[in-house]
Motif scaffolding. Structure first.
Motif, PDB file in Angstrom:
ATOM      1  N   TRP A 141     -62.156 -34.964  20.166  1.00 37.16           N
ATOM      2  CA  TRP A 141     -62.411 -34.490  21.410  1.00 37.16           C
ATOM      3  C   TRP A 141     -61.919 -33.170  21.965  1.00 37.16           C
ATOM      4  CZ3 TRP A 141     -58.195 -32.249  23.507  1.00 37.16           C
ATOM      5  CH2 TRP A 141     -56.874 -32.542  23.040  1.00 37.16           C
ATOM      6  N   ALA A 142     -61.342 -32.243  21.143  1.00 38.71           N
ATOM      7  CA  ALA A 142     -61.108 -30.952  21.277  1.00 38.71           C
ATOM      8  C   ALA A 142     -62.055 -29.823  21.705  1.00 38.71           C
ATOM      9  CB  ALA A 142     -60.131 -30.205  20.312  1.00 38.71           C
ATOM     10  N   GLU A 143     -63.258 -29.539  20.808  1.00 40.00           N
ATOM     11  CA  GLU A 143     -64.123 -28.941  21.128  1.00 40.00           C
ATOM     12  C   GLU A 143     -65.012 -29.049  22.555  1.00 40.00           C
ATOM     13  OE1 GLU A 143     -64.708 -25.960  19.699  1.00 40.00           O
ATOM     14  OE2 GLU A 143     -62.990 -26.614  18.337  1.00 40.00           O
ATOM     15  N   ARG A 144     -65.028 -30.681  22.757  1.00 39.93           N
ATOM     16  CA  ARG A 144     -65.606 -31.006  23.866  1.00 39.93           C
ATOM     17  C   ARG A 144     -65.037 -30.530  25.232  1.00 39.93           C
ATOM     18  NH1 ARG A 144     -65.765 -36.970  25.133  1.00 39.93           N
ATOM     19  NH2 ARG A 144     -64.493 -36.748  23.643  1.00 39.93           N
ATOM     20  N   HIS A 145     -63.577 -30.610  25.007  1.00 41.46           N
ATOM     21  CA  HIS A 145     -62.597 -30.469  26.209  1.00 41.46           C
ATOM     22  C   HIS A 145     -61.753 -29.022  26.315  1.00 41.46           C
ATOM     23  CE1 HIS A 145     -63.401 -34.401  28.035  1.00 41.46           C
ATOM     24  NE2 HIS A 145     -63.027 -34.894  26.747  1.00 41.46           N
ATOM     25  N   ILE A 146     -61.788 -28.379  25.352  1.00 39.58           N
ATOM     26  CA  ILE A 146     -60.944 -27.087  25.219  1.00 39.58           C
ATOM     27  C   ILE A 146     -61.341 -26.187  26.293  1.00 39.58           C
ATOM     28  CG2 ILE A 146     -62.195 -25.857  23.512  1.00 39.58           C
ATOM     29  CD1 ILE A 146     -59.472 -25.139  22.382  1.00 39.58           C
ATOM     30  N   HIS A 147     -62.437 -25.926  26.597  1.00 44.68           N
ATOM     31  CA  HIS A 147     -62.739 -25.062  27.808  1.00 44.68           C
ATOM     32  C   HIS A 147     -62.405 -25.554  29.095  1.00 44.68           C
ATOM     33  CE1 HIS A 147     -64.198 -22.401  24.534  1.00 44.68           C
ATOM     34  NE2 HIS A 147     -65.046 -23.301  24.230  1.00 44.68           N
ATOM     35  N   ALA A 148     -62.193 -26.810  29.317  1.00 40.42           N
ATOM     36  CA  ALA A 148     -61.858 -27.238  30.647  1.00 40.42           C
ATOM     37  C   ALA A 148     -60.132 -26.951  30.869  1.00 40.42           C
ATOM     38  CB  ALA A 148     -62.170 -29.081  30.557  1.00 40.42           C
ATOM     39  N   LEU A 176     -54.967 -35.451  27.681  1.00 38.04           N
ATOM     40  CA  LEU A 176     -55.002 -35.595  26.067  1.00 38.04           C
ATOM     41  C   LEU A 176     -54.584 -34.322  25.494  1.00 38.04           C
ATOM     42  CD1 LEU A 176     -58.825 -36.866  25.702  1.00 38.04           C
ATOM     43  CD2 LEU A 176     -56.695 -38.110  24.811  1.00 38.04           C
ATOM     44  N   ALA A 177     -54.640 -33.134  25.989  1.00 39.12           N
ATOM     45  CA  ALA A 177     -54.381 -31.919  25.407  1.00 39.12           C
ATOM     46  C   ALA A 177     -52.779 -31.926  25.471  1.00 39.12           C
ATOM     47  CB  ALA A 177     -54.966 -30.710  25.996  1.00 39.12           C
ATOM     48  N   THR A 178     -52.309 -32.298  26.839  1.00 36.14           N
ATOM     49  CA  THR A 178     -50.827 -32.083  27.192  1.00 36.14           C
ATOM     50  C   THR A 178     -50.089 -32.843  25.905  1.00 36.14           C
ATOM     51  OG1 THR A 178     -51.230 -31.436  29.243  1.00 36.14           O
ATOM     52  CG2 THR A 178     -48.998 -32.132  28.872  1.00 36.14           C
ATOM     53  N   GLU A 182     -47.558 -41.626  22.207  1.00 42.21           N
ATOM     54  CA  GLU A 182     -48.604 -42.325  21.276  1.00 42.21           C
ATOM     55  C   GLU A 182     -49.252 -43.501  22.471  1.00 42.21           C
ATOM     56  OE1 GLU A 182     -47.187 -44.138  18.096  1.00 42.21           O
ATOM     57  OE2 GLU A 182     -47.239 -42.101  16.796  1.00 42.21           O
ATOM     58  N   ALA A 183     -48.421 -43.953  23.301  1.00 45.97           N
ATOM     59  CA  ALA A 183     -48.605 -44.779  24.552  1.00 45.97           C
ATOM     60  C   ALA A 183     -49.453 -43.995  25.617  1.00 45.97           C
ATOM     61  CB  ALA A 183     -47.599 -45.698  25.047  1.00 45.97           C
ATOM     62  N   ALA A 184     -48.944 -42.963  25.936  1.00 45.78           N
ATOM     63  CA  ALA A 184     -49.421 -41.869  26.860  1.00 45.78           C
ATOM     64  C   ALA A 184     -50.906 -41.544  26.642  1.00 45.78           C
ATOM     65  CB  ALA A 184     -48.517 -40.858  27.451  1.00 45.78           C
ATOM     66  N   TYR A 185     -50.884 -41.089  25.343  1.00 47.60           N
ATOM     67  CA  TYR A 185     -52.069 -40.621  24.854  1.00 47.60           C
ATOM     68  C   TYR A 185     -53.278 -41.741  24.986  1.00 47.60           C
ATOM     69  CZ  TYR A 185     -55.391 -38.312  21.552  1.00 47.60           C
ATOM     70  OH  TYR A 185     -56.545 -37.881  20.942  1.00 47.60           O
ATOM     71  N   SER A 186     -53.052 -42.929  24.348  1.00 44.48           N
ATOM     72  CA  SER A 186     -53.816 -43.944  24.452  1.00 44.48           C
ATOM     73  C   SER A 186     -54.571 -44.361  25.888  1.00 44.48           C
ATOM     74  CB  SER A 186     -53.202 -45.267  24.178  1.00 44.48           C
ATOM     75  OG  SER A 186     -54.008 -46.405  24.161  1.00 44.48           O
ATOM     76  N   ARG A 201     -50.772 -24.238  24.502  1.00 47.05           N
ATOM     77  CA  ARG A 201     -50.151 -25.108  23.707  1.00 47.05           C
ATOM     78  C   ARG A 201     -50.829 -25.835  23.073  1.00 47.05           C
ATOM     79  NH1 ARG A 201     -45.174 -26.515  26.381  1.00 47.05           N
ATOM     80  NH2 ARG A 201     -44.700 -25.153  28.098  1.00 47.05           N
ATOM     81  N   LEU A 202     -52.210 -26.451  23.187  1.00 50.75           N
ATOM     82  CA  LEU A 202     -52.963 -27.261  22.061  1.00 50.75           C
ATOM     83  C   LEU A 202     -52.935 -26.361  20.932  1.00 50.75           C
ATOM     84  CD1 LEU A 202     -54.849 -29.768  21.632  1.00 50.75           C
ATOM     85  CD2 LEU A 202     -56.772 -28.242  22.956  1.00 50.75           C
ATOM     86  N   THR A 203     -53.430 -24.956  21.185  1.00 57.28           N
ATOM     87  CA  THR A 203     -53.898 -24.541  20.212  1.00 57.28           C
ATOM     88  C   THR A 203     -52.692 -23.829  18.991  1.00 57.28           C
ATOM     89  OG1 THR A 203     -55.373 -23.132  21.299  1.00 57.28           O
ATOM     90  CG2 THR A 203     -54.758 -22.125  19.406  1.00 57.28           C
TER      91      THR A 203
END
Length: 170
Positions: free
Chosen positions: A96-103, A65-67, A50-54, A111-113
């Motif tokens: 955020w996923a749709e904006r970043h998933i292709h990156a 974010l994804a990892t 949670e801290a890393a995600y923030s 892993r995200l999926t």
């Protein structure tokens, strides 16, 4: 830190503990601290994730974010006692996923999926987005872009959910 996926998290945990406090509070060391704790202490790992995600969110870092989101969701796979927080994490994914998933590279996208399918299955199995994420996971499996170990894990998870929710194992 490559020892962690092999179940040998003691050495990376010791190395992380030797970092100066300011460095341990940065996003990637927090992520790795969570990774070291996840299999044995999923609740403790969540605090690190949670801290890393923030921090990754503050930087709008798609890879981080994804990892981190994926690893955090996996802690609920290890510990099903209270999956209610997944509702909030699914909202974060939508943010955020749709904006970043292709990156993302294929491994992180897989892993995200897989984590998204896990979160929907554990907390919101009737949500309409669950089938979209399952289709993405099936496509990644069929495309052959993933290494064998990732295909086996993702395929087993997808099979499990298909049997659990539809009873259709084909």
């Amino acid at each position: 830190l490559s020892l962690t996926p092999m179940g040998r998290s003691g050495t990376p945990a010791i190395l992380l503990s030797r970092l100066p406090e300011a460095q341990r509070a940065e996003a990637w060391p927090l992520f790795w601290a969570g990774t070291c704790r996840a299999p044995g202490c999923p609740e403790e790992a969540r605090g690190h994730f949670e801290a890393a995600y923030s921090r990754f969110s503050d930087d709008d870092d798609p890879t981080g974010l994804a990892t981190t989101w994926s690893a955090l969701i996996e802690t609920y796979w290890y510990d099903w006692r209270d999956c209610r927080p997944l509702d909030g994490w699914l909202c974060e994914l939508d943010r955020w996923a749709e904006r970043h998933i292709h990156a993302l590279d294929d491994e992180r996208r897989a892993r995200l999926t897989q984590a998204a399918v896990t979160a929907y299955a554990l907390r919101q199995p009737a949500h309409p987005d669950r089938s979209r994420w399952e289709s993405r996971l099936a496509h990644l499996l069929e495309s052959g872009v993933l290494p064998l170990n990732r295909r086996l894990i993702a395929g087993a998870r997808l099979f499990f959910y298909s049997m659990w929710f539809t009873g259709d194992w084909r």
